[in-house]
Design a protein around this motif. Sequence first.
Motif, PDB file in Angstrom:
ATOM      1  N   VAL A   1       3.133  10.631  19.408  1.00 33.97           N
ATOM      2  CA  VAL A   1       3.918  10.516  20.331  1.00 33.97           C
ATOM      3  C   VAL A   1       5.497   9.967  19.637  1.00 33.97           C
ATOM      4  O   VAL A   1       5.437  10.170  18.464  1.00 33.97           O
ATOM      5  CB  VAL A   1       3.733   9.185  21.148  1.00 33.97           C
ATOM      6  N   VAL A   2       6.610   9.676  20.272  1.00 35.79           N
ATOM      7  CA  VAL A   2       7.840   9.648  19.753  1.00 35.79           C
ATOM      8  C   VAL A   2       7.664   8.194  19.070  1.00 35.79           C
ATOM      9  O   VAL A   2       7.094   7.320  19.591  1.00 35.79           O
ATOM     10  CB  VAL A   2       8.889   9.444  20.943  1.00 35.79           C
ATOM     11  N   ASP A   3       8.186   8.138  17.646  1.00 34.95           N
ATOM     12  CA  ASP A   3       8.366   6.766  16.900  1.00 34.95           C
ATOM     13  C   ASP A   3       6.921   6.528  16.472  1.00 34.95           C
ATOM     14  O   ASP A   3       6.682   5.274  16.034  1.00 34.95           O
ATOM     15  CB  ASP A   3       9.002   5.787  17.715  1.00 34.95           C
ATOM     16  N   GLN A   4       5.859   7.389  16.403  1.00 33.54           N
ATOM     17  CA  GLN A   4       4.629   6.871  15.993  1.00 33.54           C
ATOM     18  C   GLN A   4       4.826   7.332  14.431  1.00 33.54           C
ATOM     19  O   GLN A   4       5.162   8.029  13.978  1.00 33.54           O
ATOM     20  CB  GLN A   4       3.640   7.988  16.409  1.00 33.54           C
ATOM     21  N   THR A   5       4.141   6.191  13.678  1.00 34.91           N
ATOM     22  CA  THR A   5       4.223   6.476  12.055  1.00 34.91           C
ATOM     23  C   THR A   5       3.109   7.560  11.797  1.00 34.91           C
ATOM     24  O   THR A   5       1.922   7.352  12.063  1.00 34.91           O
ATOM     25  CB  THR A   5       3.747   5.105  11.494  1.00 34.91           C
ATOM     26  N   VAL A   6       3.552   8.227  11.027  1.00 36.93           N
ATOM     27  CA  VAL A   6       2.813   9.643  10.593  1.00 36.93           C
ATOM     28  C   VAL A   6       2.688   9.633   9.172  1.00 36.93           C
ATOM     29  O   VAL A   6       1.670  10.364   8.852  1.00 36.93           O
ATOM     30  CB  VAL A   6       3.469  10.771  11.258  1.00 36.93           C
ATOM     31  N   VAL A   7       3.272   9.174   8.280  1.00 36.41           N
ATOM     32  CA  VAL A   7       3.224   9.090   6.923  1.00 36.41           C
ATOM     33  C   VAL A   7       3.612   7.789   6.255  1.00 36.41           C
ATOM     34  O   VAL A   7       4.517   7.078   6.740  1.00 36.41           O
ATOM     35  CB  VAL A   7       3.731  10.006   6.323  1.00 36.41           C
ATOM     36  N   VAL A   8       2.935   7.558   5.071  1.00 38.44           N
ATOM     37  CA  VAL A   8       3.568   6.209   4.342  1.00 38.44           C
ATOM     38  C   VAL A   8       4.081   6.918   2.989  1.00 38.44           C
ATOM     39  O   VAL A   8       3.295   7.741   2.303  1.00 38.44           O
ATOM     40  CB  VAL A   8       2.336   5.263   3.816  1.00 38.44           C
ATOM     41  N   VAL A   9       5.237   6.462   2.417  1.00 34.92           N
ATOM     42  CA  VAL A   9       5.812   7.100   1.624  1.00 34.92           C
ATOM     43  C   VAL A   9       6.195   5.734   0.774  1.00 34.92           C
ATOM     44  O   VAL A   9       6.207   4.691   1.119  1.00 34.92           O
ATOM     45  CB  VAL A   9       6.754   7.917   1.755  1.00 34.92           C
ATOM     46  N   GLU A  10       6.266   6.253  -0.814  1.00 35.19           N
ATOM     47  CA  GLU A  10       6.544   5.275  -1.505  1.00 35.19           C
ATOM     48  C   GLU A  10       7.735   5.765  -2.440  1.00 35.19           C
ATOM     49  O   GLU A  10       7.988   6.676  -2.869  1.00 35.19           O
ATOM     50  CB  GLU A  10       5.727   4.991  -2.691  1.00 35.19           C
ATOM     51  N   THR A  11       8.995   4.534  -2.235  1.00 34.89           N
ATOM     52  CA  THR A  11      10.278   4.993  -2.995  1.00 34.89           C
ATOM     53  C   THR A  11      10.434   4.188  -4.412  1.00 34.89           C
ATOM     54  O   THR A  11       9.240   3.564  -4.847  1.00 34.89           O
ATOM     55  CB  THR A  11      11.373   4.760  -2.107  1.00 34.89           C
ATOM     56  N   ALA A  12      11.434   4.086  -5.072  1.00 35.40           N
ATOM     57  CA  ALA A  12      11.710   3.270  -6.163  1.00 35.40           C
ATOM     58  C   ALA A  12      11.703   2.096  -5.957  1.00 35.40           C
ATOM     59  O   ALA A  12      11.547   1.079  -6.783  1.00 35.40           O
ATOM     60  CB  ALA A  12      12.827   3.905  -7.030  1.00 35.40           C
ATOM     61  N   LYS A  13      11.879   1.429  -4.644  1.00 36.68           N
ATOM     62  CA  LYS A  13      12.085   0.179  -4.011  1.00 36.68           C
ATOM     63  C   LYS A  13      10.861  -0.431  -3.529  1.00 36.68           C
ATOM     64  O   LYS A  13      10.520  -1.627  -3.659  1.00 36.68           O
ATOM     65  CB  LYS A  13      13.479   0.221  -3.351  1.00 36.68           C
ATOM     66  N   ALA A  14       9.985   0.586  -2.660  1.00 36.55           N
ATOM     67  CA  ALA A  14       9.177  -0.186  -1.757  1.00 36.55           C
ATOM     68  C   ALA A  14       8.513   0.876  -1.002  1.00 36.55           C
ATOM     69  O   ALA A  14       8.675   1.987  -1.065  1.00 36.55           O
ATOM     70  CB  ALA A  14       9.832  -1.150  -0.675  1.00 36.55           C
ATOM     71  N   THR A  15       7.412   0.322  -0.423  1.00 42.03           N
ATOM     72  CA  THR A  15       6.363   1.433   0.242  1.00 42.03           C
ATOM     73  C   THR A  15       7.085   1.284   1.999  1.00 42.03           C
ATOM     74  O   THR A  15       7.212   0.427   2.274  1.00 42.03           O
ATOM     75  CB  THR A  15       5.016   0.995   0.422  1.00 42.03           C
TER      76      THR A  15
END
Length: 441
Positions: A30-44
């Motif tokens: 659905v719209v705005d459902q969290t689909v993936v977790v990513v990690e940047t150089a700053k945070a998850t």
Amino acid sequence: MSVFNLPDLGEGLTEAEIVEWLVEDGDEVVVDQTVVVVETAKATVDVPCPYAGRVATRHGAVGDVVPVGSPLITVGDSAEAATVLSGARQYREEERAGATVPAESNGATADEGSGAVLIGYGTGATPSTRRRRVVRPAATRTNSPAKADDPRHAAPAPSRERQGVVRVISPIVRKLAQDNGIDLLSLPAARAGDVVRRADVEAAVGGMTERAAATGDERIPLTGIRRTVADRVTTSRREIPDATTWVDVDATGLVEAKAALGLERIAVLAIMARICVAGLVKFPELNASVDVEAQEIVRHGAVHLGIAAQSPRGLVVPVVRDAQNLTTRELASRLRELVDQAKAGTIAPQDLTGSTFTLNNYGVFGVDGSTPIINHPEAGMLGVGRIIDRPWVVDGELAVRKVTQLGLSFDHRVCDGGVAGGFLRFVADAVERPVVLLADL
């Protein structure tokens, strides 16, 4: 079909590593459902999808690094998604059988590559993601004799493999090779033009494990925040001509002030932060950075105080912005909030950048002192050791007092030892008599 690209995550971040997929191909979202977790150089970061429908394609696997603006997930209505998924399954079955997908199957020429929807299958098309791979030092690659049973020292693969055609039994095999730093092109099956199976990769991993056990070596890729920390401290050591000065301090008054103020948790850190900010206002030379290209010293108008903190992802530096405008109680409240978020791994990327000076309380690790490495591009870092009972002379008499060590690393380009010593002495005096300082704040 709607293609959702990795959005701009702010703070100048240009890429993110996929940590966890929360949906599978074929799932309804659905719209705005969290689909993936990513990690940047700053945070998850949890990434929500702006589209509703059925997941047709996930453009990347766990461990892939996706540039900002590149496809992340494709969503369509049920009929469209079913067509895409059907093609994906056919592709997978063909590869399992050791076949390659004809370029004409999706209208592409042989030179362009098929651009198949399954990620990880080299078909000549320009990839939208790249995989991290453990790279051996050049000296090892060029000076060590090649070993027939070691895939890392194998002879170069035929040109057909080098062009990206490696037949693999399943995506799981590619993931297994990636996680263990195995170059599929180096495996005997790939060099012979055969299908690479899980057993081939596991055999290579087993050989690496045996060799590592015999030598005691372990190779750990620099990824995520560990890579960011490595880059930052390397840059600091390379660019900043730093010097360090330190002083032992009677912190009995600091401990008493903590009890008197009644601040919960991190009270000592909050008082030290207040003292540090007052010192930077008095000695603005240290609240600065150097613009190398312009050959200018930039003295910052506001104190954005960084606080070194340990998190599940490693060392991070949450930032209290405009700290000079906060009372000690407000500082304590903001510090608790940031430290809790850092420990939980939920701190926002914008709260991890922009500091102008850093306070590092390494005393929580049970150590007396250290030589802080300046958090580039700042001009200084104040370190605080553990507070312990030690003999101390008070009014000519020996007494047992609460003593700590303060260490200051500073950029010698922005100031000389007189300024650095003046700042450190100001901080030391305030630690010994914090009530005098706090009375004016």
